[in-house]
Design an enzyme around this catalytic site. Structure first.
Site, PDB file in Angstrom:
ATOM      1  N   THR A 174       9.589  -5.462   9.746  1.00 62.10           N
ATOM      2  CA  THR A 174      10.080  -5.847   8.420  1.00 62.10           C
ATOM      3  C   THR A 174      10.101  -4.577   7.565  1.00 62.10           C
ATOM      4  O   THR A 174       9.628  -3.523   8.001  1.00 62.10           O
ATOM      5  CB  THR A 174       9.144  -6.868   7.750  1.00 62.10           C
ATOM      6  OG1 THR A 174       7.858  -6.268   7.580  1.00 62.10           O
ATOM      7  CG2 THR A 174       9.005  -8.154   8.550  1.00 62.10           C
ATOM      8  N   SER A 202       8.190  -3.897   4.991  1.00 67.79           N
ATOM      9  CA  SER A 202       6.815  -3.434   4.771  1.00 67.79           C
ATOM     10  C   SER A 202       6.249  -2.776   6.025  1.00 67.79           C
ATOM     11  O   SER A 202       5.532  -1.779   5.941  1.00 67.79           O
ATOM     12  CB  SER A 202       5.890  -4.596   4.404  1.00 67.79           C
ATOM     13  OG  SER A 202       6.283  -5.139   3.197  1.00 67.79           O
ATOM     14  N   LYS A 218      -6.739  -6.883   3.801  1.00 67.75           N
ATOM     15  CA  LYS A 218      -6.577  -8.161   4.520  1.00 67.75           C
ATOM     16  C   LYS A 218      -7.939  -8.819   4.782  1.00 67.75           C
ATOM     17  O   LYS A 218      -8.043 -10.054   4.781  1.00 67.75           O
ATOM     18  CB  LYS A 218      -5.827  -7.965   5.834  1.00 67.75           C
ATOM     19  CG  LYS A 218      -4.366  -7.567   5.680  1.00 67.75           C
ATOM     20  CD  LYS A 218      -3.536  -8.620   4.969  1.00 67.75           C
ATOM     21  CE  LYS A 218      -2.052  -8.328   5.047  1.00 67.75           C
ATOM     22  NZ  LYS A 218      -1.263  -9.189   4.142  1.00 67.75           N
ATOM     23  N   ALA A 249       0.878  -1.179   0.000  1.00 64.58           N
ATOM     24  CA  ALA A 249       0.000   0.000   0.000  1.00 64.58           C
ATOM     25  C   ALA A 249       0.907   1.218   0.000  1.00 64.58           C
ATOM     26  O   ALA A 249       2.041   1.158   0.497  1.00 64.58           O
ATOM     27  CB  ALA A 249      -0.896   0.012   1.239  1.00 64.58           C
ATOM     28  N   TYR A 294      -3.772   1.241  10.134  1.00 66.06           N
ATOM     29  CA  TYR A 294      -3.664   0.105   9.205  1.00 66.06           C
ATOM     30  C   TYR A 294      -4.510   0.357   7.941  1.00 66.06           C
ATOM     31  O   TYR A 294      -4.210  -0.174   6.867  1.00 66.06           O
ATOM     32  CB  TYR A 294      -4.037  -1.206   9.907  1.00 66.06           C
ATOM     33  CG  TYR A 294      -3.450  -2.426   9.247  1.00 66.06           C
ATOM     34  CD1 TYR A 294      -2.073  -2.544   9.040  1.00 66.06           C
ATOM     35  CD2 TYR A 294      -4.262  -3.474   8.832  1.00 66.06           C
ATOM     36  CE1 TYR A 294      -1.528  -3.668   8.436  1.00 66.06           C
ATOM     37  CE2 TYR A 294      -3.729  -4.603   8.233  1.00 66.06           C
ATOM     38  CZ  TYR A 294      -2.362  -4.694   8.040  1.00 66.06           C
ATOM     39  OH  TYR A 294      -1.835  -5.814   7.429  1.00 66.06           O
ATOM     40  N   ILE A 342       5.646  -7.611  13.294  1.00 62.64           N
ATOM     41  CA  ILE A 342       7.081  -7.917  13.295  1.00 62.64           C
ATOM     42  C   ILE A 342       7.768  -6.851  12.453  1.00 62.64           C
ATOM     43  O   ILE A 342       7.262  -6.483  11.389  1.00 62.64           O
ATOM     44  CB  ILE A 342       7.333  -9.324  12.682  1.00 62.64           C
ATOM     45  CG1 ILE A 342       6.685 -10.414  13.552  1.00 62.64           C
ATOM     46  CG2 ILE A 342       8.826  -9.578  12.517  1.00 62.64           C
ATOM     47  CD1 ILE A 342       6.850 -11.835  13.029  1.00 62.64           C
TER      48      ILE A 342
HETATM   49  P1  NDP Z   1       8.467  -7.646   3.458  1.00 65.32           P
HETATM   50  O1  NDP Z   1       8.610  -6.221   3.014  1.00 65.32           O
HETATM   51  O2  NDP Z   1       9.661  -8.319   3.918  1.00 65.32           O
HETATM   52  O3  NDP Z   1       7.782  -8.511   2.324  1.00 65.32           O
HETATM   53  C1  NDP Z   1       6.794  -8.004   1.471  1.00 65.32           C
HETATM   54  C2  NDP Z   1       7.001  -8.685   0.136  1.00 65.32           C
HETATM   55  O4  NDP Z   1       5.940  -8.298  -0.772  1.00 65.32           O
HETATM   56  C3  NDP Z   1       8.319  -8.259  -0.526  1.00 65.32           C
HETATM   57  O5  NDP Z   1       9.072  -9.402  -0.815  1.00 65.32           O
HETATM   58  C4  NDP Z   1       7.860  -7.572  -1.813  1.00 65.32           C
HETATM   59  O6  NDP Z   1       8.732  -7.832  -2.906  1.00 65.32           O
HETATM   60  C5  NDP Z   1       6.539  -8.278  -2.050  1.00 65.32           C
HETATM   61  N1  NDP Z   1       5.715  -7.563  -3.024  1.00 65.32           N
HETATM   62  C6  NDP Z   1       5.135  -6.355  -2.907  1.00 65.32           C
HETATM   63  N2  NDP Z   1       4.498  -6.040  -4.051  1.00 65.32           N
HETATM   64  C7  NDP Z   1       4.692  -7.074  -4.908  1.00 65.32           C
HETATM   65  C8  NDP Z   1       4.285  -7.366  -6.231  1.00 65.32           C
HETATM   66  N3  NDP Z   1       3.544  -6.507  -6.958  1.00 65.32           N
HETATM   67  N4  NDP Z   1       4.658  -8.528  -6.793  1.00 65.32           N
HETATM   68  C9  NDP Z   1       5.420  -9.417  -6.103  1.00 65.32           C
HETATM   69  N5  NDP Z   1       5.837  -9.211  -4.836  1.00 65.32           N
HETATM   70  C10 NDP Z   1       5.473  -8.047  -4.248  1.00 65.32           C
HETATM   71  O7  NDP Z   1       7.354  -7.570   4.607  1.00 65.32           O
HETATM   72  P2  NDP Z   1       6.604  -8.694   5.453  1.00 65.32           P
HETATM   73  O8  NDP Z   1       7.419  -9.925   5.503  1.00 65.32           O
HETATM   74  O9  NDP Z   1       6.203  -8.014   6.690  1.00 65.32           O
HETATM   75  O10 NDP Z   1       5.297  -8.946   4.605  1.00 65.32           O
HETATM   76  C11 NDP Z   1       4.921 -10.221   4.103  1.00 65.32           C
HETATM   77  C12 NDP Z   1       3.444 -10.452   4.331  1.00 65.32           C
HETATM   78  O11 NDP Z   1       3.226 -10.586   5.726  1.00 65.32           O
HETATM   79  C13 NDP Z   1       2.546  -9.325   3.859  1.00 65.32           C
HETATM   80  O12 NDP Z   1       1.363  -9.863   3.316  1.00 65.32           O
HETATM   81  C14 NDP Z   1       2.230  -8.592   5.157  1.00 65.32           C
HETATM   82  O13 NDP Z   1       1.038  -7.858   5.099  1.00 65.32           O
HETATM   83  C15 NDP Z   1       2.115  -9.784   6.081  1.00 65.32           C
HETATM   84  N6  NDP Z   1       2.154  -9.502   7.502  1.00 65.32           N
HETATM   85  C16 NDP Z   1       3.192  -8.787   8.035  1.00 65.32           C
HETATM   86  C17 NDP Z   1       3.207  -8.491   9.379  1.00 65.32           C
HETATM   87  C18 NDP Z   1       4.314  -7.691   9.977  1.00 65.32           C
HETATM   88  O14 NDP Z   1       4.128  -7.142  11.080  1.00 65.32           O
HETATM   89  N7  NDP Z   1       5.460  -7.566   9.335  1.00 65.32           N
HETATM   90  C19 NDP Z   1       2.125  -8.929  10.278  1.00 65.32           C
HETATM   91  C20 NDP Z   1       1.113  -9.708   9.634  1.00 65.32           C
HETATM   92  C21 NDP Z   1       1.129  -9.966   8.284  1.00 65.32           C
HETATM   93  P3  NDP Z   1       9.664  -6.645  -3.491  1.00 65.32           P
HETATM   94  O15 NDP Z   1      10.335  -6.019  -2.294  1.00 65.32           O
HETATM   95  O16 NDP Z   1      10.607  -7.377  -4.399  1.00 65.32           O
HETATM   96  O17 NDP Z   1       8.747  -5.705  -4.186  1.00 65.32           O
END
Ligand code: NDP
Length: 256
Positions: A196, A198, A165, A98, A158, A194
Site C-alpha cells: 500500500t 504506507s 502498534k 511515521a 518496523y 500488503i
Molecule cells: P494507506 O496508506 O493506504 O492508508 C493509511 C491511511 O492513514 C491513509 O488513508 C492516510 O490518509 C491515513 N492517515 C495518516 N495520517 C492521518 C491523520 N493524521 N489523520 C487521518 N488519516 C491519516 O496504507 P494501509 O492501508 O497499509 O494502512 C492502513 C492501516 O493498516 C495502518 O494502520 C497500517 O499500519 C495498517 N497495516 C498495514 C499493513 C500493510 O502491510 N499495508 C499490514 C498491517 C497493518 P491520508 O493519505 O489522507 O493522509
C-alpha cells in the site's frame, strides 16, 4: 452475507487509494449492505475516494475531512456525521503514520519527536476517535483497528511503528473493557504485509513478502479482500461475543 450489515451505518477512516486496507474493508461492508461514511485527511485521498465510489457504484452517506492528530477536527467530523447519519453502529480505524527516517537505520537513534508522532497518529488517535464515536453509537456498536505483527515481535525496519502498534493493541484491550458496558466492542485485525502507500515507507518489503510466501502455513501472502472480510466479521453481529481481540489475517504466519 448480503444483508449482514443492512441498515447499519459504518464510518471508514483511512482510504488513500484502491490499495488501502480500508478500501478492502469498504468493499466487504458494501457487499454486506452497510451504509458507508468515509473520512479522509489529504485532498488527494478525497479525490481518490470520490473516484473509487463512482467507479464501483457505491453511494456513500457522506465523505468528511478528519485529521486524526487534531481533536477539533475529529470532534467536527463526528458532529457532521451525527447530523448526516444520526447514529452509527460501526467504525473502522485504518490510520497510521511515521516519518520515513524512523523506519530505517538503528532503532536506538529514534528521535523523541518521531516516536511521539508515530504514537500520536497511529495509536492515540484510536482513543480520540472512539471517544467521539461512542457519543453516536447510541445502541452499541463495533470498532475495528488495523495492527501488525511488529507489535508482538521484532520485524526488520518496523521500528517506531512496532512500538506504536504495541500501544495500539493495548488501547484495544483497555477500550474494550471501558466501552463494553455501553455494548461497544473493540477489536483489531493483524494483517500480513500488503503493498500500500504506507507500506512503501518500510524498506525490505520484497524480502518480507517472499519469506511469508515460503514460510506461512498457507504458503502465500494475504490481500485487501481478506482483511476486508475479517474486518466485516468483527463489525457484524457474527462476532457479537468477541471484544478486546487481535485477529491475525496473515495466512497463519504469526505461528512461525
Ligand atoms: P494507506 O496508506 O493506504 O492508508 C493509511 C491511511 O492513514 C491513509 O488513508 C492516510 O490518509 C491515513 N492517515 C495518516 N495520517 C492521518 C491523520 N493524521 N489523520 C487521518 N488519516 C491519516 O496504507 P494501509 O492501508 O497499509 O494502512 C492502513 C492501516 O493498516 C495502518 O494502520 C497500517 O499500519 C495498517 N497495516 C498495514 C499493513 C500493510 O502491510 N499495508 C499490514 C498491517 C497493518 P491520508 O493519505 O489522507 O493522509
Amino acid at each position: 452475507m448480503k444483508n449482514l450489515m443492512s441498515g447499519k451505518n459504518v464510518v471508514v477512516m483511512g482510504v488513500a487509494n484502491d490499495r488501502s486496507l480500508a478500501w478492502g474493508v469498504a468493499r466487504s461492508l458494501h457487499a454486506a449492505g452497510a451504509n458507508l461514511i468515509f473520512t479522509y485527511r489529504k485532498e488527494r485521498s478525497y479525490r481518490k475516494i470520490s473516484a473509487l465510489l463512482s467507479q464501483f457504484d457505491i453511494p456513500p452517506l457522506h465523505v468528511f475531512s478528519c485529521d486524526a492528530s487534531d481533536d477539533d477536527s475529529i470532534k467536527n467530523a463526528f458532529i457532521e456525521i451525527k447530523q448526516k447519519a444520526g447514529s452509527i453502529q460501526g467504525l473502522v480505524h485504518s490510520i497510521a503514520y511515521a516519518e520515513k527516517e524512523d523506519l530505517k537505520g538503528e532503532y536506538i537513534d529514534t528521535s523523541r519527536e518521531g516516536y511521539l508522532l508515530a504514537q500520536n497518529i497511529s495509536s492515540y488517535s484510536l482513543i480520540a476517535v472512539a471517544r467521539e464515536a461512542q457519543k453516536i453509537m447510541t445502541d452499541g456498536g463495533s470498532i475495528v483497528t488495523q495492527t501488525y505483527i511488529g507489535a508482538e515481535r521484532f520485524v526488520e525496519n518496523y521500528h517506531v511503528m512496532g512500538a506504536a502498534k504495541a500501544a495500539l493493541e493495548a488501547n484495544v484491550k483497555y477500550l474494550a473493557e471501558n466501552l463494553g458496558k455501553y455494548h461497544i466492542r473493540v477489536n483489531a485485525v493483524s494483517s500480513g504485509p500488503i503493498r500500500t502507500l504506507s507500506a512503501k515507507g518500510t524498506s525490505g518489503m520484497n524480502d518480507l513478502l517472499r519469506t511469508i510466501a515460503e514460510k506461512a502455513p498457507l504458503r502465500r501472502n494475504v490481500d485487501q479482500s481478506e482483511v476486508g472480510d475479517a474486518t466485516l466479521f468483527l463489525l457484524s453481529p457474527l462476532s457479537r461475543g468477541i471484544t478486546g481481540e487481535v485477529l491475525h489475517v496473515d495466512a497463519g504466519y504469526h505461528i512461525r
